[in-house]
Design a protein around this motif. Structure first.
Motif, PDB file in Angstrom:
ATOM      1  N   CYS A 195      15.650  -8.376 -55.910  1.00  0.00           N
ATOM      2  CA  CYS A 195      16.058  -7.473 -56.945  1.00  0.00           C
ATOM      3  C   CYS A 195      15.227  -6.206 -56.663  1.00  0.00           C
ATOM      4  O   CYS A 195      13.725  -6.390 -56.877  1.00  0.00           O
ATOM      5  CB  CYS A 195      15.906  -7.783 -58.252  1.00  0.00           C
ATOM      6  N   LYS A 196      15.698  -5.194 -55.905  1.00  0.00           N
ATOM      7  CA  LYS A 196      14.874  -3.940 -55.497  1.00  0.00           C
ATOM      8  C   LYS A 196      14.845  -2.878 -56.578  1.00  0.00           C
ATOM      9  O   LYS A 196      15.900  -2.553 -57.140  1.00  0.00           O
ATOM     10  CB  LYS A 196      15.369  -3.391 -54.304  1.00  0.00           C
ATOM     11  N   GLY A 197      13.807  -2.591 -56.971  1.00  0.00           N
ATOM     12  CA  GLY A 197      13.474  -1.655 -58.148  1.00  0.00           C
ATOM     13  C   GLY A 197      13.719  -2.122 -59.622  1.00  0.00           C
ATOM     14  O   GLY A 197      14.060  -1.344 -60.478  1.00  0.00           O
ATOM     15  N   CYS A 198      13.761  -3.519 -59.811  1.00  0.00           N
ATOM     16  CA  CYS A 198      14.091  -3.974 -61.022  1.00  0.00           C
ATOM     17  C   CYS A 198      12.744  -3.856 -61.800  1.00  0.00           C
ATOM     18  O   CYS A 198      11.562  -3.974 -61.390  1.00  0.00           O
ATOM     19  CB  CYS A 198      14.558  -5.516 -60.755  1.00  0.00           C
ATOM     20  N   TYR A 239      32.477  -4.452 -62.588  1.00  0.00           N
ATOM     21  CA  TYR A 239      31.639  -3.402 -61.816  1.00  0.00           C
ATOM     22  C   TYR A 239      31.526  -4.164 -60.271  1.00  0.00           C
ATOM     23  O   TYR A 239      31.821  -5.405 -59.919  1.00  0.00           O
ATOM     24  CB  TYR A 239      30.240  -3.372 -62.149  1.00  0.00           C
ATOM     25  N   SER A 293      29.017  -3.107 -56.563  1.00  0.00           N
ATOM     26  CA  SER A 293      27.995  -2.173 -56.218  1.00  0.00           C
ATOM     27  C   SER A 293      27.479  -2.514 -54.850  1.00  0.00           C
ATOM     28  O   SER A 293      27.405  -3.477 -54.246  1.00  0.00           O
ATOM     29  CB  SER A 293      26.900  -1.942 -57.132  1.00  0.00           C
ATOM     30  N   PRO A 300      24.423  -1.926 -51.782  1.00  0.00           N
ATOM     31  CA  PRO A 300      22.700  -1.839 -51.788  1.00  0.00           C
ATOM     32  C   PRO A 300      22.482  -0.221 -51.483  1.00  0.00           C
ATOM     33  O   PRO A 300      21.383   0.301 -51.928  1.00  0.00           O
ATOM     34  CB  PRO A 300      22.207  -2.465 -50.439  1.00  0.00           C
ATOM     35  N   SER A 301      23.488   0.565 -50.998  1.00  0.00           N
ATOM     36  CA  SER A 301      23.268   2.013 -50.967  1.00  0.00           C
ATOM     37  C   SER A 301      23.310   2.672 -52.288  1.00  0.00           C
ATOM     38  O   SER A 301      22.854   3.792 -52.312  1.00  0.00           O
ATOM     39  CB  SER A 301      24.536   2.562 -49.947  1.00  0.00           C
ATOM     40  N   GLY A 302      23.756   2.117 -53.379  1.00  0.00           N
ATOM     41  CA  GLY A 302      23.528   2.807 -54.528  1.00  0.00           C
ATOM     42  C   GLY A 302      25.021   2.959 -54.965  1.00  0.00           C
ATOM     43  O   GLY A 302      25.188   3.457 -56.242  1.00  0.00           O
ATOM     44  N   LYS A 303      26.135   2.953 -54.080  1.00  0.00           N
ATOM     45  CA  LYS A 303      27.565   3.391 -54.537  1.00  0.00           C
ATOM     46  C   LYS A 303      27.820   2.139 -55.484  1.00  0.00           C
ATOM     47  O   LYS A 303      27.781   0.864 -55.305  1.00  0.00           O
ATOM     48  CB  LYS A 303      28.321   3.434 -53.333  1.00  0.00           C
ATOM     49  N   ARG A 304      28.815   2.501 -56.754  1.00  0.00           N
ATOM     50  CA  ARG A 304      29.005   1.881 -57.843  1.00  0.00           C
ATOM     51  C   ARG A 304      30.517   2.069 -57.959  1.00  0.00           C
ATOM     52  O   ARG A 304      30.789   3.172 -58.168  1.00  0.00           O
ATOM     53  CB  ARG A 304      28.083   1.926 -59.030  1.00  0.00           C
TER      54      ARG A 304
END
Length: 879
Positions: free
Chosen positions: A285-288, A830, A832, A834-838
């Motif tokens: 979990c990156k940025g959790c 949802y 998503s 890893p690049s942030g696209k959701r």
């Protein structure tokens, strides 16, 4: 039996030397509502080419083969047709999604040892990511097939499973019994079925064979998970695989060697046998948020003022998820930083998390030798009692804590809650665990080991929670005690057991109590005995004797029994049939018996009814002959798919009140000490009773100091539904399912007596907010997809009994009101990267459900009108 497919004598697929089998392969995963369509789903599809060739064959067995597989031309796309704006995979390359290293690992050759059509060994590079190895195992699982019909146990990526093969000419169907699969990752679930989650799973693979080899393999696996109490709160996971033979070309020659291990080593020393069952994928979990950061965001919703709102249980469930990932030190940091008013709710959340770290943190944080920490200590104990999947260590912690406790109330709660934990551990097969055996011995020997009345009651309540079959003889013995409290606890405990455990000897004891064959009993004891008789498959003579007693009972008990009989007939209970037979006899059923008057009654009716669950409530009201409340017992039951849950019981009991109004006590109650108290049973767990007053002097002091404020019985946050499941799909992908239900509850009650107005009033106030959420995710390193379903509601239920004793017979009015309450459902899907696209899709609806005053009986309605008219302010009853 001859083989039913071509390739006579073949146990499974056979590859030819010097040939390269070229396949196209696709696997896809979809997540949606239970009845959702593919177009509305979220998920993704992985497609590739797969080349397969024979590396080595055992000269003595054609079905002992080492096979090499190479995956290439990998593509990842969305599974649903979407516009360019909503398609997060648009423009993304496989390398950008997987990363260069993982793509290289996926396209690196691997080997499978196929023996008699079964995958015996799986060879790849140890350093490859677990998610990549699992995808390779998913492809290998489609080469596992046998040509004869029958049931076998197989190992594949899903685990060790029972599989049934059905073979016909040129086709084999493989059906996997997913409920039998044994894997390293298991999970847990709530043992209360009404509050639990049920699932329906299937896995079918159809093989088309030609000349002893696989021409195509098509697999479909479906998992549906639904909340039992509301099955529209559900999620579906569909996984598909398709392997199709495209061409056969000239390939490499078979290698020489004595066995598989030597051949693999000679070809590539970096290849290792790693097993075909899926490996655990560690989610990163990156940025959790850290637990403390999460707590800082939600702490305002844990203040007492928020406990009647749905936001409280929603934040409670989210905090539990964070705590379950945290260390002991992180949890202690939150406990130490909480405000004094929010801390009890934090204790609820930490204890409900049920991890080793959370239990260690609580035991270090709480000081049972501190008399100022009683609220936190009791909240910890109650949360233990409501735990969804306790282990032996939790019970052991409570057993150890007994020596440090200074408060008698906390000592009682510890023993009572230990009984509840024994029941839950026995439910999941842990009755023979050393700590469970030790605690069972303690509570079974407890009642006979002391002469202190409060301690005997404590052990009996613990046994009531434990539901141990060994306790039935004890309850039968104490049901005939000279102490009314022992009798009542024992009889109400017997009523909780499975009818099959109530022997004829126990029934004889209960009948003796009701008919007072050996001694005179208090009315509430006889009423409890009658409840046990009617709920235990009574015989014709038992029912007839009960009917014959009506007319010879004290006035209010007469009325109670008449109402009980009518209630059983009206609601088609187990005793209804035998009761109708007995009532055909005019001696036992006549006007003289069934025309008795009184105020006592046990009205029973539906609270709510849906396709999935039915909720009923009952109010057992028993008065003394002088009209003073003797016992008020409110019960709420929930039933779903044949399972029953005792959701709530709030009992108010009073005795020895006749001296206040110069009335004559009933038979058997002449020497009772003045007493009033309340006890609660919540979600099948009996809690420690609360005393309003005990003794005449205490009564007088309480009466003149009464503020009108109710006394709290139970307040806090409770984890109702708790289901965690790892679903290892045959494709090598993995799904995680988390269903949780939280309840914020505030139950209080009180009793007021006004000698000036000659009026008494008892009240039970129930406030609550409930949230149930289900979250299903398929989380790979390169893409995350899933959905959340949830519903929430807030409600308030008040029960008030007013007695006016300014005239005789006394006027009694009962009211049960439910306020207007909101209800909402939501669905979020949802995807998503890893690049942030959701991609996120949300749906939901809200509604207001009208409140109402629940019907009791016509006599009560008439009485309430008179009470309203007789009040000094003539302004009606306002509570």
């Amino acid at each position: 039996m001859p083989p039913l497919v071509s390739g006579a004598g073949a146990a499974g697929p056979r590859l030819n030397n010097d040939q390269l089998y070229k396949f196209s392969y696709t696997t896809e995963v979809l997540v949606d509502r239970a009845k959702g369509s593919k177009d509305g789903s979220v998920g993704y599809r992985i497609s590739s080419d797969v080349d397969v060739n024979l590396v080595w064959r055992d000269p003595s067995s054609k079905d002992d083969q080492l096979i090499q597989l190479v995956i290439s031309n990998v593509k990842i796309k969305s599974v649903a047709q979407r516009s360019a704006k909503k398609n997060i995979f648009l423009g993304a390359t496989t390398q950008s999604l997987l990363g260069e290293n993982k793509l290289a690992a996926l396209e690196r050759p691997f080997m499978v040892h196929l023996k008699n059509g079964k995958v015996s060994s799986f060879y790849c590079y140890k350093a490859e990511p677990a998610s990549i190895k699992n995808l390779k195992r998913g492809v290998a699982s489609l080469l596992q097939v046998q040509s004869r019909s029958g049931k076998v146990i197989e190992n594949d990526v899903s685990g060790r499973c029972t599989v049934e093969y059905k073979a016909a000419q040129g086709q084999v169907t493989r059906t996997k019994a997913l409920e039998t699969c044994k894997t390293a990752e298991t999970g847990f679930t709530t043992y209360i079925q009404v509050l639990g989650v049920s699932g329906d799973s299937s896995s079918v693979t159809v093989f088309t064979l030609e000349d002893g080899f696989i021409k195509s393999a098509t697999a479909k696996e479906t998992h549906i998970l639904a909340v039992n109490a509301r099955r529209t709160t559900a999620a579906k996971i569909v996984s598909r695989q398709n392997l199709t033979l495209v061409a056969i070309e000239t390939g490499p020659f078979e290698a020489a060697g004595k066995n598989v291990a030597s051949v693999v080593k000679s070809l590539d020393e970096k290849l290792y046998a790693v097993g075909v069952t899926a490996e655990k994928v560690k989610s990163q979990c990156k940025g959790c948020q850290s637990l403390f950061e999460h707590w800082q965001e939600v702490q305002k919703q844990f203040e007492p003022d928020s406990l009647s709102k749905a936001i409280a249980p929603r934040r409670f469930l989210a905090l539990i998820q964070s705590i379950r990932k945290a260390s002991k030190d992180e949890i202690l940091q939150v406990l130490k930083s909480s405000t004094k008013t929010a801390l009890p709710q934090v204790v609820d959340a930490v204890t409900s998390s049920q991890t080793p770290a959370s239990l260690d943190a609580m035991l270090q944080f709480l000081n049972f030798a501190d008399p100022k920490g009683l609220v936190l200590q009791e909240r910890f104990l109650y949360a233990c009692g409501f735990s969804s999947h306790p282990n032996e260590r939790m019970l052991q912690a409570l057993d150890i804590s007994k020596g440090k406790i200074v408060s008698n109330d906390i000592k009682e709660s510890v023993v009572i809650i230990m009984g509840a934990l024994v029941h839950k551990l026995c439910q999941k097969g842990g009755c023979e665990l050393p700590t469970v055996v030790e605690v069972k011995k303690m509570i079974l020997e407890g009642p006979d080991s002391t002469q202190v009345e409060s301690d005997v009651q404590m052990y009996l309540l613990a046994l009531k929670n434990s539901l141990l079959p060994e306790a039935i003889p004890l309850f039968s013995k104490y049901a005939e005690s000279e102490v009314g409290a022992y009798c009542t606890i024992s009889l109400t405990a017997l009523q909780r057991y499975d009818v099959a455990l109530i022997t004829d000897e126990v029934k004889q004891t209960v009948n003796r109590v009701y008919h007072q064959n050996r001694r005179v009993y208090e009315k509430n004891v006889r009423a409890a005995a009658a409840d046990v008789v009617f709920s235990s498959n009574p015989s014709y003579m038992e029912v007839k004797n009960m009917l014959l007693s009506i007319g010879n009972l004290p006035r209010e008990l007469n009325k109670y029994m008449l109402s009980k009989v009518n209630d059983i007939l009206h609601f088609e209970m187990p005793a209804s049939k035998i009761l109708r037979q007995a009532m055909k006899d005019m001696i036992s059923h006549n006007y003289d018996r069934f025309s008795k008057v009184g105020s006592s009654s046990p009205p029973h009716t539906h609270f709510s009814c849906t396709a999935d669950a039915t909720t009923t409530y009952s109010l057992d009201i028993l008065y003394s002959g002088s009209g003073v409340l003797r016992r008020s017992n409110m019960n709420i039951y929930a039933a779903s798919n044949g399972a029953m849950l005792h959701g709530l019981q709030v009992a108010i009991e009073a005795q020895g009140m006749e001296s206040l109004i110069a009335a004559k006590p009933d038979e058997g109650e002449e020497d009772l000490e003045s007493f009033a108290g309340m006890s609660a049973l919540l979600f099948d767990v009996q809690l420690r009773p609360v005393t309003f007053f005990k003794g005449y002097s205490d009564l007088m002091s309480k009466m003149f100091s009464m503020s009108g404020e109710p006394m709290n019985v139970v307040k806090g946050l409770i984890l109702l539904t708790d289901h965690s499941q790892v679903i290892q799909l045959q494709s090598g992908l993995k799904a995680n399912a988390e269903f949780q239900g939280g309840l914020a509850i505030d139950i209080s009650g009180g009793m007021e007596v006004s000698l000036w107005y000659r009026e008494s009033k008892t009240s039970v106030n129930n406030k609550g907010a409930m949230v149930v959420t289900g979250n299903v995710t398929v989380d790979m390193d390169f893409v995350r997809t899933g959905m959340e379903v949830s519903f929430e509601t807030e409600a308030s239920l008040d029960f008030i009994t007013t007695v006016q004793f300014s005239e005789y017979p006394f006027l009694v009015c009962m009211q049960m009101d439910k306020t207007t309450f909101p209800f909402s459902e939501s669905l979020t899907k949802y995807e998503s990267l890893p690049s942030g696209k959701r991609y996120v899709s949300r749906r939901g609806h809200k509604q207001l459900l009208p409140g109402s005053e629940f019907p009791l009986h016509q006599e009560n309605s008439n009485m309430c009108k008179r009470v309203c008219y007789m009040r000094p302010d003539n302004a009606g009853l306002i509570y």
